[in-house]
Design a protein around this motif. Structure first.
Motif, PDB file in Angstrom:
ATOM      1  N   GLY A  66       0.157  -5.757   1.638  1.00 11.86           N
ATOM      2  CA  GLY A  66       1.084  -5.444   2.706  1.00 11.86           C
ATOM      3  C   GLY A  66       0.621  -5.759   4.084  1.00 11.86           C
ATOM      4  O   GLY A  66      -0.038  -4.954   4.714  1.00 11.86           O
ATOM      5  N   ASN A  67       0.950  -6.902   4.574  1.00  7.44           N
ATOM      6  CA  ASN A  67       0.700  -7.252   5.955  1.00  7.44           C
ATOM      7  C   ASN A  67       1.991  -7.755   6.568  1.00  7.44           C
ATOM      8  O   ASN A  67       2.126  -8.906   6.924  1.00  7.44           O
ATOM      9  N   LEU A 122      -9.481   0.116   8.896  1.00  7.13           N
ATOM     10  CA  LEU A 122      -8.035   0.283   8.713  1.00  7.13           C
ATOM     11  C   LEU A 122      -7.355  -1.040   8.393  1.00  7.13           C
ATOM     12  O   LEU A 122      -6.443  -1.099   7.554  1.00  7.13           O
ATOM     13  N   THR A 123      -7.785  -2.103   9.039  1.00  6.40           N
ATOM     14  CA  THR A 123      -7.210  -3.424   8.762  1.00  6.40           C
ATOM     15  C   THR A 123      -7.486  -3.840   7.327  1.00  6.40           C
ATOM     16  O   THR A 123      -6.599  -4.351   6.626  1.00  6.40           O
ATOM     17  N   ASN A 168      -5.052  -4.363   1.517  1.00  3.66           N
ATOM     18  CA  ASN A 168      -5.135  -4.167   0.075  1.00  3.66           C
ATOM     19  C   ASN A 168      -4.161  -3.129  -0.460  1.00  3.66           C
ATOM     20  O   ASN A 168      -4.300  -2.679  -1.598  1.00  3.66           O
ATOM     21  N   LEU A 169      -3.153  -2.778   0.336  1.00  2.00           N
ATOM     22  CA  LEU A 169      -2.139  -1.832  -0.092  1.00  2.00           C
ATOM     23  C   LEU A 169      -0.821  -2.542  -0.373  1.00  2.00           C
ATOM     24  O   LEU A 169      -0.453  -3.482   0.324  1.00  2.00           O
ATOM     25  N   PHE A 170      -0.112  -2.067  -1.381  1.00  2.00           N
ATOM     26  CA  PHE A 170       1.217  -2.573  -1.694  1.00  2.00           C
ATOM     27  C   PHE A 170       2.296  -1.547  -1.347  1.00  2.00           C
ATOM     28  O   PHE A 170       3.462  -1.763  -1.592  1.00  2.00           O
ATOM     29  N   GLU A 211      -1.390  -0.290  15.500  1.00  2.00           N
ATOM     30  CA  GLU A 211      -0.038  -0.566  15.016  1.00  2.00           C
ATOM     31  C   GLU A 211      -0.069  -0.837  13.514  1.00  2.00           C
ATOM     32  O   GLU A 211      -0.932  -1.556  13.031  1.00  2.00           O
ATOM     33  N   SER A 212       0.884  -0.243  12.798  1.00  2.00           N
ATOM     34  CA  SER A 212       0.956  -0.497  11.360  1.00  2.00           C
ATOM     35  C   SER A 212       2.334  -0.156  10.821  1.00  2.00           C
ATOM     36  O   SER A 212       2.945   0.832  11.237  1.00  2.00           O
TER      37      SER A 212
END
Length: 262
Positions: free
Chosen positions: A2-3, A46-47, A52-54, A78-79
């Motif tokens: 997730g980016n 955090l980056t 590595n998260l979906f 920001e995320s």
């Protein structure tokens, strides 16, 4: 991973709020990050976590004192994926209390403990979540199984941790090669079932996985690479905490001997 597109958020005492869920393929996750002046490392951590998260996840950044330099470093972060919640540890100073506080205040099915110095291998996060989905109560990031690796760090600390993990593996059939690593994912069920007694340091991860094993929960491991920190000072105190590690090592030995004799 997730980016996606990003948008601005404002940091306040309730944390930074993220965006919409991306998928529903994994259990809801909270990441607990105990910090002590990690201004030089926290944004990179955090980056890497976000890469590595979906799915969206909550990040509890647990600090001991309001002047911790980690907090200013979070301003303007920001995320779309991470919901940051910087939270003051009220259990008492130190790593073990920060981790206990984070574990107690996580409300999701899965809880991952990550160090704020980018030493943990966050690329294995999907594999850890997959093990939880398959029924594991604890998933260990393992430096000492096939495919795992440790880069840097004091050689004596490495020798002791490898010896503890591998010897328990072969002496009592313990289900991980790396019992001492703090990089572990727990389920809420395990944490609600056991009582945490650790008051020393990072041995809390060893206590939880041994108690989970003793009480019949499934323990899994995935190969992971650990890298020594590149910036900041480590808060690890080997001499002070070694007796705490040895306590849980012998709890595992004693349990196995007692089960053989019964």
């Amino acid at each position: 991973p997730g980016n996606g597109a990003r948008r601005n958020h404002t940091l306040d005492r309730s944390g930074i709020r993220g965006g919409q869920n991306l998928t529903n393929i994994a259990p809801a996750l909270t990441v607990v990050i105990p910090v002590y002046n990690e201004a030089d490392n926290i944004l990179r951590t955090l980056t890497e976590l976000e890469k590595n998260l979906f799915d969206t996840c909550t990040v509890l950044i647990v600090y001991d004192f309001p002047e911790d330099n980690t907090l200013p470093a979070l301003q303007g972060y920001e995320s779309e994926i991470l919901t940051l919640k910087p939270t003051l540890n009220t259990y008492g100073k130190g790593a073990v209390n920060a981790i206990r506080f984070g574990l107690d205040h996580a409300r999701t099915e899965a809880i991952l403990v990550v160090m704020g110095d980018l030493s943990d291998d966050l690329s294995v996060l999907p594999a850890m979540l997959k093990e939880v989905e398959a029924g594991a109560g604890v998933v260990c990031g393992s430096r000492y199984m096939k495919g795992g690796k440790q880069i840097g760090g004091p050689w004596f600390k490495k020798l002791l941790s490898r010896t503890a993990g591998v010897s328990l593996r072969y002496l009592v059939g313990f289900p991980t090669h790396d019992v001492t690593n703090s990089f572990k994912m727990y389920t809420r069920q395990v944490l609600d079932f056991i009582t945490i007694e650790s008051r020393g340091g990072f041995e809390i991860g060893m206590e939880i996985v041994i108690k989970a094993w003793i009480n019949g929960f499934k323990v899994a491991e995935v190969p992971a690479t650990w890298r020594d920190r590149e910036a900041g000072d480590s808060n690890f105190r080997l001499c002070a905490w070694l007796p705490c590690y040895l306590r849980w090592y012998f709890v595992a030995i004693h349990f196995k001997l007692r089960s053989l004799m019964s």
